[in-house]
Design an enzyme around this catalytic site. Structure first.
Site, PDB file in Angstrom:
ATOM      1  N   SER A   1      -8.698   3.121   8.122  1.00 32.88           N
ATOM      2  CA  SER A   1      -8.921   3.161   7.079  1.00 32.88           C
ATOM      3  C   SER A   1      -7.799   2.046   5.653  1.00 32.88           C
ATOM      4  O   SER A   1      -8.835   0.825   5.365  1.00 32.88           O
ATOM      5  CB  SER A   1      -8.939   4.925   6.138  1.00 32.88           C
TER       6      SER A   1
ATOM      7  N   HIS B   1       1.203  -1.484  -0.057  1.00 35.43           N
ATOM      8  CA  HIS B   1       0.113   0.100  -0.210  1.00 35.43           C
ATOM      9  C   HIS B   1       1.104   1.495   0.174  1.00 35.43           C
ATOM     10  O   HIS B   1       1.763   1.130   0.665  1.00 35.43           O
ATOM     11  CB  HIS B   1      -1.229  -0.382   1.057  1.00 35.43           C
TER      12      HIS B   1
ATOM     13  N   LYS C   1      -8.802  -1.931   5.257  1.00 32.57           N
ATOM     14  CA  LYS C   1      -8.801  -2.815   3.875  1.00 32.57           C
ATOM     15  C   LYS C   1      -7.537  -3.959   3.539  1.00 32.57           C
ATOM     16  O   LYS C   1      -8.029  -4.803   2.480  1.00 32.57           O
ATOM     17  CB  LYS C   1      -8.405  -1.811   2.640  1.00 32.57           C
TER      18      LYS C   1
ATOM     19  N   ASP D   1     -15.174   1.260   5.725  1.00 30.21           N
ATOM     20  CA  ASP D   1     -14.978   2.622   5.336  1.00 30.21           C
ATOM     21  C   ASP D   1     -14.686   3.454   3.904  1.00 30.21           C
ATOM     22  O   ASP D   1     -15.043   4.615   4.208  1.00 30.21           O
ATOM     23  CB  ASP D   1     -13.254   1.581   5.270  1.00 30.21           C
TER      24      ASP D   1
ATOM     25  N   ARG E   1     -15.768  12.023   6.543  1.00 27.55           N
ATOM     26  CA  ARG E   1     -14.003  12.339   6.673  1.00 27.55           C
ATOM     27  C   ARG E   1     -13.704  13.423   5.687  1.00 27.55           C
ATOM     28  O   ARG E   1     -13.203  14.734   6.009  1.00 27.55           O
ATOM     29  CB  ARG E   1     -13.058  11.400   6.748  1.00 27.55           C
TER      30      ARG E   1
HETATM   31  N1  URA Z   1      -6.010   6.318   2.358  1.00 25.75           N
HETATM   32  C1  URA Z   1      -6.784   5.481   2.818  1.00 25.75           C
HETATM   33  O1  URA Z   1      -6.638   5.108   2.094  1.00 25.75           O
HETATM   34  N2  URA Z   1      -7.460   5.981   4.390  1.00 25.75           N
HETATM   35  C2  URA Z   1      -7.390   7.466   4.800  1.00 25.75           C
HETATM   36  O2  URA Z   1      -7.933   7.519   5.815  1.00 25.75           O
HETATM   37  C3  URA Z   1      -6.238   8.024   4.032  1.00 25.75           C
HETATM   38  C4  URA Z   1      -5.727   7.973   2.929  1.00 25.75           C
END
Ligand code: URA
Length: 435
Positions: free
Chosen positions: A183, A82, A187, A161, A168
């Protein structure tokens, strides 16, 4: 505990039980909580933070709000990377097939760009026929047969999310380390991974401007990822300068193919190889990082990663003949304009934020969630810090929809560059590892 009591407790800095957090997430996902109360709850977290146990409860509750991918038993570890996002950051494209060629399974669930940051799905959608939305059963099937898939989140994965992030985004609660941790990790946990490498960017175009901020986020995700059973490691990488020499969806696909052919910009190859080497070491498939780097570089040089890329594209519906045709004529942009140096010297700055803003404004990024992205526009032939240029040498080439947009962007991109008389120390790309 009612949501109102939970908001008041968090506002006062008190801890919430796992049951309370679980029920807030479940109720919000099922539309049983109004946005104004959830916004107040998120703002309380923004100011008060979350204790380690609360962060874990929130992450797991978000993961469990939808489907978790289930894979058959297989000796090949399930891994992913990621990135917190940046300009020209196309590493996911060569990395997923590279990892598959190294004997991993890679269920890479990616996102779209918003603002100046590019998104992997937008890049891939510039490939004729490529499908980024697949049902979970097909995702698992492609991972099992090809070894890698790069797709978007399905409707049934981590819906909490999607809803919380949307809120947010409009309530000023994005830059909160516990909320970002939950978050991102929710995932990744829904992919059922064995190991994760997190590329945490810092610098002018990064989510986290300083190395210190990036370190804090990395530490939070690495610790919680490990607690949740995923071997998690982070690298902290420089995002003051775009990665590679191209930014813009199609131009980045083209550069990724060059990387898969064992060529392309050195920094893109370095970061791709580094992510692979970290995962090889994390999963015990390489004795140490140096051996991991060697294995990964070999797969880029000998065409094994490129073969996996083509397999993945075909499995995801791409028209390979049309893709090859597009690659071969991509040196002829619709409208192009070069920005050239007005003096001789050494490039001492190529500012990633300025380049990202220009690509977005050319139509390559989204001003709002509903904006339609132009896949073909962008910037290539970027000069990099440390390189010597003569007067008249190209600093960047703009690809735009028409000549006047190209000319305006070429004038504007001059501000991204600084040319100095003396040689500079080239910035280090991978600065630190957080384990
Ligand atoms: N990327 C994400 O997936 N979530 C966040 O809160 C910030 C960046």
């Amino acid at each position: 505990m009612t949501l109102l009591s939970a908001i008041e407790a968090k506002r006062e800095g008190r801890s919430l039980s796992p049951e309370t957090i679980r029920s807030i997430v479940a109720d919000f996902t099922a539309d049983r909580v109004p946005d104004y109360q959830m916004s107040a709850f998120l703002m309380a977290i923004y100011f008060r933070g979350l204790a380690e146990g609360e962060k874990r409860s929130l992450t797991l509750a978000m993961r469990d709000s939808g489907d978790v991918l289930q894979f058959p038993d297989d000796p090949r570890p399930l891994v992913d990377k990621h990135s917190t996002g940046g300009i020209g950051d196309k590493v996911s494209l060569p990395l997923a097939p590279l990892l598959a060629s190294l004997g991993f399974r890679v269920p890479m669930i990616s996102g779209r760009g918003l603002g100046i940051t590019g998104g992997t799905l937008d890049k891939l959608e510039s490939i004729p026929g490529y499908r980024t939305l697949l049902p979970p059963e097909r995702i698992v099937e492609i991972v099992q047969t090809v070894g890698c898939v790069i797709v978007g989140q399905t409707e049934r994965m981590v819906p909490a999310d999607r809803k919380i992030y949307a809120l947010r985004d409009v309530t000023g609660t994005v830059p909160s380390i516990p909320l970002i941790t939950a978050s991102i990790l929710s995932k990744k946990l829904a992919e059922n991974l064995d190991a994760l490498i997190l590329d945490t960017k810092f610098g002018s175009a990064a989510f986290m401007p300083t190395l210190d901020d990036a370190r804090g986020l990395a530490r939070s995700i690495v610790d919680l990822g490990g607690e949740c059973g995923v071997k998690t490691r982070a690298i902290l990488t420089d995002m003051n300068t775009p990665l590679g020499r191209a930014a813009g969806n199609w131009l980045e696909v083209k550069e990724s193919v060059e990387c898969l052919e064992g060529a392309g910009p050195g920094d893109l190859r370095e970061l791709t190889v580094e992510c692979a080497a970290q995962l090889l070491e994390q999963t015990g498939k390489a004795e140490d990082l140096e051996k991991g780097r060697k294995q990964a570089a070999e797969r880029l040089a000998n065409g094994a990663a490129l073969a996996k890329w083509n397999e993945m594209l075909a499995a995801q519906g791409a028209d390979l003949a049309a893709f090859q045709k597009k690659l071969s004529r991509s040196n002829a942009p619709r409208a192009a304009c070069e920005a050239v140096s007005d003096r001789a010297g050494v490039v001492s700055r190529c500012d990633a934020r300025t380049v990202g803003e220009i690509v977005r404004d050319l139509g390559g990024g989204r001003a709002t969630k509903d904006s339609v992205v132009d896949h073909e526009v962008g910037v290539d032939r970027l000069a990099k810090p440390g390189e010597r240029v003569e007067q008249g040498d190209v600093l960047a080439r703009i690809h735009a929809t028409d000549e006047s947009a190209a000319k305006a962007a070429a004038d504007r991109i001059q501000a991204a560059f600084e040319i100095s008389d003396a040689a500079i120390t080239t910035p280090v790309l991978v600065c630190e590892t957080v384990d």
